[in-house]
Design a protein around this motif. Structure first.
Motif, PDB file in Angstrom:
ATOM      1  N   CYS A   1       7.728 -30.925   3.469  1.00 35.45           N
ATOM      2  CA  CYS A   1       6.287 -31.170   3.444  1.00 35.45           C
ATOM      3  C   CYS A   1       5.589 -30.292   2.414  1.00 35.45           C
ATOM      4  CB  CYS A   1       5.686 -30.932   4.831  1.00 35.45           C
ATOM      5  SG  CYS A   1       6.157 -32.135   6.075  1.00 35.45           S
TER       6      CYS A   1
ATOM      7  N   CYS B   1       3.489 -31.519  -0.695  1.00 33.31           N
ATOM      8  CA  CYS B   1       2.098 -31.108  -0.917  1.00 33.31           C
ATOM      9  C   CYS B   1       1.903 -30.575  -2.322  1.00 33.31           C
ATOM     10  CB  CYS B   1       1.723 -30.045   0.123  1.00 33.31           C
ATOM     11  SG  CYS B   1       0.004 -29.519   0.058  1.00 33.31           S
TER      12      CYS B   1
ATOM     13  N   VAL C   1      -6.659 -31.056  -1.270  1.00 34.91           N
ATOM     14  CA  VAL C   1      -6.082 -30.597  -0.013  1.00 34.91           C
ATOM     15  C   VAL C   1      -6.314 -29.100   0.070  1.00 34.91           C
ATOM     16  CG1 VAL C   1      -4.020 -30.426   1.419  1.00 34.91           C
ATOM     17  CG2 VAL C   1      -4.281 -32.356  -0.140  1.00 34.91           C
TER      18      VAL C   1
ATOM     19  N   ARG D   1      -5.837 -27.316   2.993  1.00 30.52           N
ATOM     20  CA  ARG D   1      -4.871 -26.717   3.911  1.00 30.52           C
ATOM     21  C   ARG D   1      -3.871 -27.764   4.363  1.00 30.52           C
ATOM     22  NH1 ARG D   1      -8.064 -25.202   7.446  1.00 30.52           N
ATOM     23  NH2 ARG D   1      -7.525 -26.262   9.388  1.00 30.52           N
ATOM     24  N   MET D   2      -2.616 -27.345   4.492  1.00 33.45           N
ATOM     25  CA  MET D   2      -1.582 -28.224   5.018  1.00 33.45           C
ATOM     26  C   MET D   2      -0.845 -27.492   6.128  1.00 33.45           C
ATOM     27  SD  MET D   2       1.808 -29.140   5.172  1.00 33.45           S
ATOM     28  CE  MET D   2       2.692 -28.360   3.828  1.00 33.45           C
TER      29      MET D   2
ATOM     30  N   GLU E   1       2.870 -33.753   9.505  1.00 33.87           N
ATOM     31  CA  GLU E   1       2.207 -33.009   8.437  1.00 33.87           C
ATOM     32  C   GLU E   1       0.720 -33.296   8.485  1.00 33.87           C
ATOM     33  OE1 GLU E   1       3.766 -33.633   4.460  1.00 33.87           O
ATOM     34  OE2 GLU E   1       1.722 -33.561   3.701  1.00 33.87           O
TER      35      GLU E   1
ATOM     36  N   ARG F   1      -2.892 -32.706   6.881  1.00 39.12           N
ATOM     37  CA  ARG F   1      -3.568 -32.301   5.647  1.00 39.12           C
ATOM     38  C   ARG F   1      -5.077 -32.333   5.869  1.00 39.12           C
ATOM     39  NH1 ARG F   1      -0.464 -34.749   0.320  1.00 39.12           N
ATOM     40  NH2 ARG F   1       1.597 -33.896   0.791  1.00 39.12           N
TER      41      ARG F   1
ATOM     42  N   THR G   1       2.519 -41.571   1.403  1.00 39.98           N
ATOM     43  CA  THR G   1       1.879 -40.536   0.591  1.00 39.98           C
ATOM     44  C   THR G   1       0.677 -41.103  -0.164  1.00 39.98           C
ATOM     45  OG1 THR G   1       4.019 -39.432   0.311  1.00 39.98           O
ATOM     46  CG2 THR G   1       2.263 -38.809  -1.206  1.00 39.98           C
TER      47      THR G   1
ATOM     48  N   GLU H   1      -2.125 -41.257   2.220  1.00 36.58           N
ATOM     49  CA  GLU H   1      -2.630 -39.905   2.475  1.00 36.58           C
ATOM     50  C   GLU H   1      -3.659 -39.510   1.425  1.00 36.58           C
ATOM     51  OE1 GLU H   1       0.168 -36.632   4.282  1.00 36.58           O
ATOM     52  OE2 GLU H   1       1.274 -37.752   2.763  1.00 36.58           O
ATOM     53  N   GLU H   2      -3.288 -39.691   0.174  1.00 33.11           N
ATOM     54  CA  GLU H   2      -4.178 -39.305  -0.921  1.00 33.11           C
ATOM     55  C   GLU H   2      -5.500 -40.073  -0.855  1.00 33.11           C
ATOM     56  OE1 GLU H   2      -2.308 -39.525  -4.713  1.00 33.11           O
ATOM     57  OE2 GLU H   2      -0.577 -38.344  -4.108  1.00 33.11           O
TER      58      GLU H   2
ATOM     59  N   LEU I   1      -7.637 -38.691   2.059  1.00 33.18           N
ATOM     60  CA  LEU I   1      -8.142 -37.369   1.709  1.00 33.18           C
ATOM     61  C   LEU I   1      -9.301 -37.461   0.731  1.00 33.18           C
ATOM     62  CD1 LEU I   1      -4.695 -35.589   1.361  1.00 33.18           C
ATOM     63  CD2 LEU I   1      -6.420 -35.061   3.094  1.00 33.18           C
TER      64      LEU I   1
END
Length: 325
Positions: A16, A20, A29, A31-32, A62, A64, A90, A93-94, A97
């Motif tokens: 992870c 990241c 991001v 904090r992860m 994970e 984020r 992924t 995720e982006e 975020l």
């Protein structure tokens, strides 16, 4: 926690962290965190019977966080496909975020010693990820950076099936922690060939399904039929179909279509729960298994730029409406 589980979590944490760092230039991001989720491994019969005494397992996820501060942020929990956590997850995720929404990707395989179920789906019950999702929701509802009232569940393929059926009121009663509830359910190309008892009774939250009409892995027709049944009782359920799009139409890494020659598919099966915990082949009336003649092998997965763009816009709209980031 056993040494094996600790080693597994350390390995997942390293993966992870590398992920990241590799994507740090694409999304904000601040904090992860790698968070262990205590869960259990249940067979479908055990899950459908409401049992919670399966084999204990620790799955990891994970988390984020897109920005610093003390706000409690909205969250999308994601469930992976039969191939495990991949690049398409992924990508999502982006995207989330960038909207100011936190993400949590559950790895339902590594803690169970599974790499992939593509060629052998019998390694894990079809509804095991639903159990993981409910337990992740309970854990993350207590996280100081997450708003417990703004958590959406999203899944892909096998994970999409779990995201879809996690909306069932019956499953919620049997397996979710009282007082916790997903704000919406988003399912990408799920397998809808299963019919469960009381599956027309879903919680009063938005349900969204996205599927391609050329999907030969999880064909759209069973989902179309299920949504028609749901609409007799539920208002906020929608199936969006993309003409000519196949399985994994949102995965940019699949610009060159791939043939999965040994992938198991239930595209020509109909599995029905006839009594609590008993799922049978609708044609033979015998207990359903992956050795049934209706289970076939071979499927195509491929990216479709047009469908992917439209789906991203649609998901963005529902996430903005429900989560209000």
């Amino acid at each position: 926690m056993s040494k094996a589980n600790i080693s597994q979590l350390i390995r997942i944490a390293l993966i992870c962290i590398c992920s990241c760092l590799a994507t740090a230039g694409h999304a904000q991001v601040t904090r992860m965190e790698v968070i262990p989720i205590p869960s259990v491994t249940l067979t479908d019969q055990e899950f459908l019977s409401g049992r919670e005494d399966g084999k204990p397992v620790t799955v990891a996820g994970e988390l984020r966080i897109p920005r610093s501060g003390t706000d409690r942020l909205p969250l999308v929990i994601m469930l992976h496909s039969s191939g495990g956590v991949g690049s398409s997850v992924t990508d999502w995720e982006e995207y989330f975020l960038s909207l100011g929404v936190a993400t949590f990707v559950i790895d339902s395989f590594s803690g169970r010693g599974i790499v992939s179920t593509i060629n052998d789906q019998s390694q894990l019950g079809r509804l095991a990820q639903t159990e993981d999702a409910y337990r992740a929701m309970a854990a993350l509802s207590k996280h100081p950076g997450i708003d417990p009232n703004r958590i959406v569940l999203m899944g892909f393929s096998r994970g999409g099936q779990n995201a879809l059926y996690a909306s069932l009121s019956r499953f919620q009663r049997m397996h979710a922690q009282p007082g916790t509830q997903f704000a919406a359910f988003i399912a990408f190309y799920p397998d809808c060939t299963y019919t469960y008892l009381e599956d027309e009774n879903v919680v009063s939250r938005p349900v969204r399904i996205f599927q391609g009409t050329a999907d030969n892995y999880n064909p759209v027709a069973p989902c179309r039929a299920y949504v028609e049944r749901l609409k007799t009782k539920v208002n906020d359920v929608q199936l969006t179909e993309y003409a000519g799009a196949g399985h994994f139409f949102d995965a940019r890494a699949l610009k060159q279509p791939q043939q999965l020659s040994q992938a198991q598919t239930t595209r020509n099966c109909l599995a029905v729960e006839v009594e609590s915990g008993l799922v049978v082949n609708a044609r033979t009336r015998q207990p359903f298994s992956y050795s049934d003649p209706c289970v076939e092998r071979g499927a195509t997965i491929a990216y479709d730029e047009n469908a992917a763009a439209k789906a991203r816009q649609a998901v963005g709209e529902i996430v903005r409406a429900v989560l209000k980031p």
